[in-house]
Structure formats: C-alpha cells, structure tokens
Design a protein around this motif. Structure first.
Motif, PDB file in Angstrom:
ATOM      1  N   MET A   1       0.840  -1.208   0.194  1.00  0.00           N
ATOM      2  CA  MET A   1       0.013  -0.004   0.031  1.00  0.00           C
ATOM      3  C   MET A   1       0.810   1.350  -0.101  1.00  0.00           C
ATOM      4  O   MET A   1       0.318   2.385  -0.115  1.00  0.00           O
ATOM      5  CB  MET A   1      -1.006   0.159   1.332  1.00  0.00           C
TER       6      MET A   1
ATOM      7  N   PHE B   1      -3.550   0.318  11.369  1.00  0.00           N
ATOM      8  CA  PHE B   1      -3.942  -0.747  10.363  1.00  0.00           C
ATOM      9  C   PHE B   1      -3.513  -2.228  10.721  1.00  0.00           C
ATOM     10  O   PHE B   1      -4.268  -2.994  10.593  1.00  0.00           O
ATOM     11  CB  PHE B   1      -3.171  -0.752   8.935  1.00  0.00           C
TER      12      PHE B   1
ATOM     13  N   LEU C   1     -11.691  -0.468   7.709  1.00  0.00           N
ATOM     14  CA  LEU C   1     -10.597  -0.687   6.757  1.00  0.00           C
ATOM     15  C   LEU C   1     -10.739  -0.363   5.390  1.00  0.00           C
ATOM     16  O   LEU C   1     -10.247   0.676   4.630  1.00  0.00           O
ATOM     17  CB  LEU C   1     -10.306  -2.199   6.847  1.00  0.00           C
ATOM     18  N   ARG C   2     -12.175  -0.450   4.714  1.00  0.00           N
ATOM     19  CA  ARG C   2     -12.394  -0.250   3.575  1.00  0.00           C
ATOM     20  C   ARG C   2     -12.671   1.152   3.376  1.00  0.00           C
ATOM     21  O   ARG C   2     -12.226   1.785   2.298  1.00  0.00           O
ATOM     22  CB  ARG C   2     -13.664  -0.945   3.306  1.00  0.00           C
TER      23      ARG C   2
ATOM     24  N   GLU D   1     -11.145   3.317   4.996  1.00  0.00           N
ATOM     25  CA  GLU D   1      -9.705   4.191   4.991  1.00  0.00           C
ATOM     26  C   GLU D   1      -9.021   3.975   3.829  1.00  0.00           C
ATOM     27  O   GLU D   1      -8.352   4.588   2.991  1.00  0.00           O
ATOM     28  CB  GLU D   1      -9.013   3.604   6.125  1.00  0.00           C
ATOM     29  N   MET D   2      -9.200   2.748   3.323  1.00  0.00           N
ATOM     30  CA  MET D   2      -8.652   2.304   1.988  1.00  0.00           C
ATOM     31  C   MET D   2      -9.060   3.319   0.685  1.00  0.00           C
ATOM     32  O   MET D   2      -8.386   3.659  -0.196  1.00  0.00           O
ATOM     33  CB  MET D   2      -8.928   0.843   1.649  1.00  0.00           C
ATOM     34  N   LYS D   3     -10.267   3.399   0.938  1.00  0.00           N
ATOM     35  CA  LYS D   3     -11.150   4.221  -0.140  1.00  0.00           C
ATOM     36  C   LYS D   3     -10.590   5.265  -0.323  1.00  0.00           C
ATOM     37  O   LYS D   3     -10.264   6.351  -1.327  1.00  0.00           O
ATOM     38  CB  LYS D   3     -12.804   4.470  -0.034  1.00  0.00           C
TER      39      LYS D   3
ATOM     40  N   ILE E   1      -7.065   5.370  -1.745  1.00  0.00           N
ATOM     41  CA  ILE E   1      -7.018   5.374  -3.230  1.00  0.00           C
ATOM     42  C   ILE E   1      -7.366   6.627  -3.725  1.00  0.00           C
ATOM     43  O   ILE E   1      -6.794   6.909  -4.907  1.00  0.00           O
ATOM     44  CB  ILE E   1      -8.404   4.065  -3.634  1.00  0.00           C
TER      45      ILE E   1
ATOM     46  N   LEU F   1      -0.527  -0.998  -4.744  1.00  0.00           N
ATOM     47  CA  LEU F   1      -1.709  -0.320  -4.721  1.00  0.00           C
ATOM     48  C   LEU F   1      -1.540   0.510  -6.049  1.00  0.00           C
ATOM     49  O   LEU F   1      -2.444   0.892  -6.895  1.00  0.00           O
ATOM     50  CB  LEU F   1      -1.940   0.382  -3.473  1.00  0.00           C
TER      51      LEU F   1
ATOM     52  N   VAL G   1      -9.204  -3.308  -3.775  1.00  0.00           N
ATOM     53  CA  VAL G   1      -9.251  -3.356  -2.343  1.00  0.00           C
ATOM     54  C   VAL G   1      -9.199  -4.986  -1.940  1.00  0.00           C
ATOM     55  O   VAL G   1      -8.351  -5.334  -1.229  1.00  0.00           O
ATOM     56  CB  VAL G   1     -10.252  -3.037  -1.806  1.00  0.00           C
TER      57      VAL G   1
ATOM     58  N   PHE H   1      -5.744  -6.324   0.089  1.00  0.00           N
ATOM     59  CA  PHE H   1      -6.426  -7.076   1.460  1.00  0.00           C
ATOM     60  C   PHE H   1      -5.713  -8.572   1.275  1.00  0.00           C
ATOM     61  O   PHE H   1      -5.227  -8.965   2.375  1.00  0.00           O
ATOM     62  CB  PHE H   1      -7.826  -7.114   1.646  1.00  0.00           C
TER      63      PHE H   1
END
Ligand code: HEM
Length: 329
Positions: free
Chosen positions: A38, A49, A82-83, A85-87, A90, A109, A129, A133
């Motif tokens: 990431m 995380f 988590l998703r 935060e990931m969004k 991204i 990523l 994602v 993951f």
C-alpha cells in the motif's frame, strides 16, 4: 527489506533482555507488507491498520453470528472501517497519479491503480481493495510464523546453527565494503533456505488446503464425485514415509538438490494453479530478516518445551508466542 529489518531490530530488539518473538516479528512483517502493498510508511497509520487487521482476520474463521460482541461482528466492523480508510487512500493516490502519471509506482496499490486491461479499462475499486487485502492477509502472519518457528528450531538444533552461521558470515565478508544485501547474496543463502524448508516440512505453517472436484475423478481405487471438497493435509503428505524414509528426522539436506526430494511431496506453499503467489516474496523477506538477526543476536527459549499448535485450525503458532532471553552481540 534490509534497511527495514535493520531498523526494526535496532528499535524493538536491541538492548532488550527478553522479547516475545512472534509478536515483534509480526509487527515487522506487517509493517513491511503494508509498505510493499500500500506504500504506507507513517508509523501511526501502520499501527492503526495493524490493530484493525488483527480484529478483521480473527473473523475470517469465526462463526458467522453477526451480533454485537461476537468475533464476527467485530471483524465485520473492522472490515468496514478498513475499506473506508482504503477508499480515501485510493482517492488520494488517484489524484497524485492524475497530477503526475510518472510518479514512481513502487507499491502494489499504485501499480494496480495504473493498470489497464486490453480495452483500456481500469480495475474497479472493489477488485483493487480485495487484491491488496488478500496480499496483506496472506503475507504477514505466515512469514512471521515461519521466522518464529525457524528461530525456535535453530535454537533447538545447534548442530545446524554453526553451518548456517558460517554461510551468513561468509556472505557478510564477501559483501564488504557494501552494507546492503543484494540479490546475489540472497541466492547464496542455500543452507539457510534449506533449513527454513525443513522447518516448513516438519511444521507446515498452513496445515492444508481445500480443492473442489470440478468433474468426477478416479484416483487409485477412490472415486471422487464432482462437487466434492478435497482436503490436502500437508502434515500427512510431508511426513509420508514412502517419500521421506525417516520422516521425523530433521534433515535440511533433503532440500539441497541432491535428488532426495520427490517433487510435490513437500508443499508448504501449496501447488498447481493456486500455488502461493507470495512464495518468492516470503523467501526474500525471511532470509533478509534472518541475516540481520543472526548478525546481531543470540537467544534462548524461556519455555523450553513450548508446543506448536494450530489454534485457529489453519496456522501453526507456538503456544506462548515464543518468549526468549536475548543476547546482544
Ligand atoms: C512462509 C510464508 C507463506 C506460506 C507458508 C504461504 C502458504 C500459502 C498456501 C499454502 C496457500 C494456498 C495455496 C494453494 O491453494 O495451493 C497460499 C495462498 C496464498 N498466499 Fe501464501 N504463503 C506465504 C506467504 C505469502 C506472502 C508473503 C504473500 C503475499 C505476498 C502470500 C499471498 C498469498 C495469496 C494471495 C494466496 C491465495 C492465492 C490464490 O488462492 O490464488 N502468501 N499461501
């Protein structure tokens, strides 16, 4: 990897009298994975995380009772966070790529965000994602356990310790004046990697894998109907006396290319289409870490007869997470 191993050992091991190996190594492998996959280097973010992933992964093998307080409920909640935060990561990464399409794409990523199929379509966010993951979950615990078990076996098998030290010392000598390990140094770690392979034959980190028969199969006298699930137990295969005449003898030389090893009989990384895609990454990470560790420390188990069990069915873990007394060199 080399620098990260060095700094991790300096910051978390050096000067300590006692450490719990599994806990520390897991923090290291997680930090390295999240950086590689990431591109995250900020230590607060890494810890955020780390905690969330711990809760999230506990839910993977929990009963799916989605009720406040259950492991599954907590894991689902952590997954949503988590998703989210990931969004946002991204979105920021996409903006950066739009501003400058030539930024170095050193983490997975950023590479996935930049990847197009033959028709010029980018990968969807959900797919990205899931892939990232998947890599993180597949990588940090398996490698942490392998390093922990290797340390445990190294300490319990002094007859092999010396030859591994000779190999590592020779690599350090030949490196001079260069300080950082390079690809060729890793290729020279043959005895060390054979030792790790023998650890994985004796105690496969992953106990086994499932497959589904996509058509009727007849194997020897057995008929496996289409749709049936098949479980391949690594422990059984890797201790089969037909292929390993002395299956309980710890013998790393099996892996030294002298023709003793029958292909596909020791399969700690699985096999076929779904073989572990992180096998080479794992080899690199484990060897680089061990090289740095052996240069700086010796250790002694605090619980000499500590057992290795499979508490969550899948992964092998020493029951006390391998606490050791540490000797700084
Ligand atoms: C010593 C460390 C590791 C061990 C023992 C291990 C073991 C395994 C095993 C047994 C499988 C199932 C393979 C099969 O079904 O045939 C697997 C799958 C997988 N591993 Fe690893 N692994 C390790 C490290 C890693 C690392 C470092 C990564 C990421 C870079 C990774 C990512 C994955 C992924 C994504 C899968 C799923 C592949 C698929 O289903 O197509 N693993 N691993």
């Amino acid at each position: 990897m080399d620098n990260m191993s060095h700094f991790h050992l300096e910051n978390h091991w050096k000067g300590k009298r006692e450490v719990i190996v599994y806990d520390l190594v897991k923090l290291f492998t997680f930090s390295l994975s999240i950086r590689a996959f990431m591109g995250i280097v900020d230590s607060d973010k890494i810890l955020y995380f780390y905690e969330k992933f711990k809760i999230f992964t506990r839910g993977l093998l929990a009963m799916d009772i989605n009720f406040p307080g259950t492991t599954f409920y907590k894991a689902m909640k952590a997954g949503i966070e988590l998703r989210k935060e990931m969004k946002s990561i991204i979105e920021q990464r996409r903006e950066k790529l739009q501003e400058n399409p030539n930024i170095p794409k050193v983490d997975v990523l950023t590479q996935l965000l930049d990847e197009q199929d033959g028709d010029g379509n980018y990968m969807s966010e959900v797919e990205i994602v899931d892939k990232v993951f998947g890599f993180i979950i597949g990588s940090y615990d398996t490698t942490a356990i392998t390093i922990t078990l290797t340390m445990k076996y190294l300490q319990e098998k002094p007859e092999f310790f010396n030859e591994i030290m000779e190999e590592q010392n020779e690599i350090s000598r030949q490196m001079k004046p260069r300080k950082v390990l390079c690809w060729d140094d890793i290729q020279k770690m043959r005895k060390t990697w054979s030792f790790v392979n023998e650890v994985l034959r004796n105690k496969p980190v992953v106990q086994g894998i499932f497959r589904e028969a996509i058509e009727d199969i007849t194997y020897e006298d057995f008929v496996i109907p289409k749709g049936w699930k098949i479980y391949l137990s690594f422990g059984a295969t890797q201790k089969n006396s037909e292929y390993f005449p002395n299956p309980n003898k710890f013998d790393p030389s099996i892996f030294e290319g002298n023709g003793q090893l029958v292909p596909y009989t020791s399969v700690p990384f699985g096999g076929g289409h779904r073989i572990c895609p992180g096998k080479e990454f794992a080899r690199l990470l484990i060897l680089v870490f061990l090289h740095n560790l052996l240069k700086k420390f010796r250790w002694k188990a605090k619980v000499p007869s500590e057992k290795i069990l499979y508490p969550f069915f899948l992964l092998a873990i020493p029951t006390d997470r391998y606490p050791v007394t540490l000797y700084n060199l």
